[in-house]
Design an enzyme around this catalytic site. Structure first.
Site, PDB file in Angstrom:
ATOM      1  N   HIS A  88     -36.729 -91.583 -50.265  1.00 39.05           N
ATOM      2  CA  HIS A  88     -35.721 -92.543 -49.831  1.00 39.05           C
ATOM      3  C   HIS A  88     -35.304 -93.418 -51.012  1.00 39.05           C
ATOM      4  CE1 HIS A  88     -37.204 -91.148 -45.973  1.00 39.05           C
ATOM      5  NE2 HIS A  88     -36.218 -91.782 -45.368  1.00 39.05           N
ATOM      6  N   GLU A 148     -43.212 -87.447 -49.310  1.00 35.42           N
ATOM      7  CA  GLU A 148     -42.564 -88.749 -49.527  1.00 35.42           C
ATOM      8  C   GLU A 148     -42.625 -89.523 -48.222  1.00 35.42           C
ATOM      9  OE1 GLU A 148     -39.503 -90.049 -48.167  1.00 35.42           O
ATOM     10  OE2 GLU A 148     -39.255 -88.334 -46.835  1.00 35.42           O
ATOM     11  N   SER A 159     -35.899 -87.007 -44.535  1.00 40.51           N
ATOM     12  CA  SER A 159     -36.572 -87.892 -43.588  1.00 40.51           C
ATOM     13  C   SER A 159     -36.901 -87.158 -42.293  1.00 40.51           C
ATOM     14  CB  SER A 159     -35.696 -89.126 -43.340  1.00 40.51           C
ATOM     15  OG  SER A 159     -36.416 -90.129 -42.669  1.00 40.51           O
TER      16      SER A 159
END
Length: 338
Positions: A308, A238, A123
């Site tokens: 995630h 992502e 992230s």
């Protein structure tokens, strides 16, 4: 010969599962840890697996939305680099690394990596990974954070509506891949693309640089000294909680900047937790992927098990990899590169 364990994906390693005690350093360079229970579960899980877990003194610090002020989080990164740990793992993502990239001692981080410390995260950690790659060329790992990866648990899943489900546990494939990293035996990862977006051709790319991560973080670095200038790479992406039109907008930014045209392949990981609405009228993530295919010559792959989500592989950011595609089946292989 490499062992191929096929579940929802192929997990490729040199040996059958083994365990070894390693030194894992937990630190918080981004958002403040709000779920203290998940943090404690994650530490306990790693200890149960036989590892020595060292927690940074400011890992649970809090300053506004951050895990301490900028100076505190920079100091945590540098303590992680100086720790001598086998793995330096972030506690969680969130936001905060972008604003301190200018203060990171990249030579110290590169020296730590050369000595054997593997930096792992997801992230917001994408900002750190791209900056390290741009500044030093060193390899870091896209993988779990402590809380979301090893700290799952708490209340049972509501699988039957009455709370009689099993208590969630860390994902088996994620843990296997993490163990491979610790043992230095990981060879690669494979998966099956979505049927409606799979490439029709078979091909084999050799020696391409694997890079990428969170799309929002990657796009935010464009035009800065912390954006790697990668040509002929395999770019994996992502994101979480972002509507497909936002995903397309960031891809358009990378497209117009010429970044996507310089890559040998674009690989979509998992894009989760977004909501479509009636105004979309059929516009969805598949629409974005098909649009991108019409804009670039490089193949666009889908459904990489990374993002995630619970089930995810670990990926060496900055490593030279081979990409093998046969119909819907795809493999990223790095062998002894890392």
């Amino acid at each position: 010969m490499a062992k191929v364990s096929r579940k929802p994906l192929w997990h490729i390693s040199l040996l059958d599962n083994a365990t070894v005690k390693k030194h894992i350093y937990i630190y918080s360079p981004s958002g403040a840890v709000r779920d203290k229970a998940a943090f404690k579960r994650g530490v306990k899980r790693l200890q149960t697996l036989g590892h020595e877990v060292e927690v940074d003194p400011d890992a649970l610090a809090s300053h506004m939305r951050f895990a301490g002020d900028d100076a505190t989080r920079l100091a945590a990164i540098h303590r992680a680099a100086a720790s001598g740990a086998d793995v330096a793992m972030i506690s969680r993502g969130g936001y905060g690394l972008s604003r301190i990239l200018g203060g990171i001692q990249y030579k110290a981080v590169a020296k730590a990596i050369a000595r054997g410390t593997q930096f792992v995260g997801i992230s917001d950690f994408t900002a750190f990974q791209q900056a390290v790659l741009a500044k030093t060329g060193s390899i870091t790992w896209a993988g779990p954070a402590l809380c979301e990866g090893f700290g799952v648990g708490g209340k049972p899943d509501q699988v039957d509506g009455h709370g009689h489900g099993e208590t969630p546990q860390p994902d088996e494939i994620m843990e296997d891949c993490f163990n491979d990293l610790l043992l230095g035996q990981g060879e690669g990862a494979g998966w099956r693309q979505h049927r409606d977006t799979a490439a029709n051709a078979n091909y084999h790319l050799k020696g391409a640089t694997l890079w990428g991560g969170n799309l929002a973080m990657l796009a935010s670095l464009l035009g800065t000294p912390y954006f790697p200038e990668i040509k002929g790479g395999v770019l994996f992406l992502e994101d979480v909680g972002e509507h497909p039109y936002r995903v397309e907008r960031w891809l358009t930014q990378l497209l117009h900047a010429g970044v996507l045209a310089r890559q040998k392949a674009i690989v979509f990981g998992q894009f989760t937790e977004f909501k479509l609405n009636p105004h979309d009228k059929g516009f969805n993530l598949s629409t974005v992927q098909q649009w991108l295919k019409s804009q670039i010559k490089a193949p666009v792959l889908t459904n990489l098990p990374y993002g995630h989500v619970a089930t995810k592989v670990l990926l060496p950011v900055g490593a030279h990899v081979d990409l093998v595609v046969e119909g819907r089946d795809a493999l990223i292989l790095w062998g002894h590169e890392v």
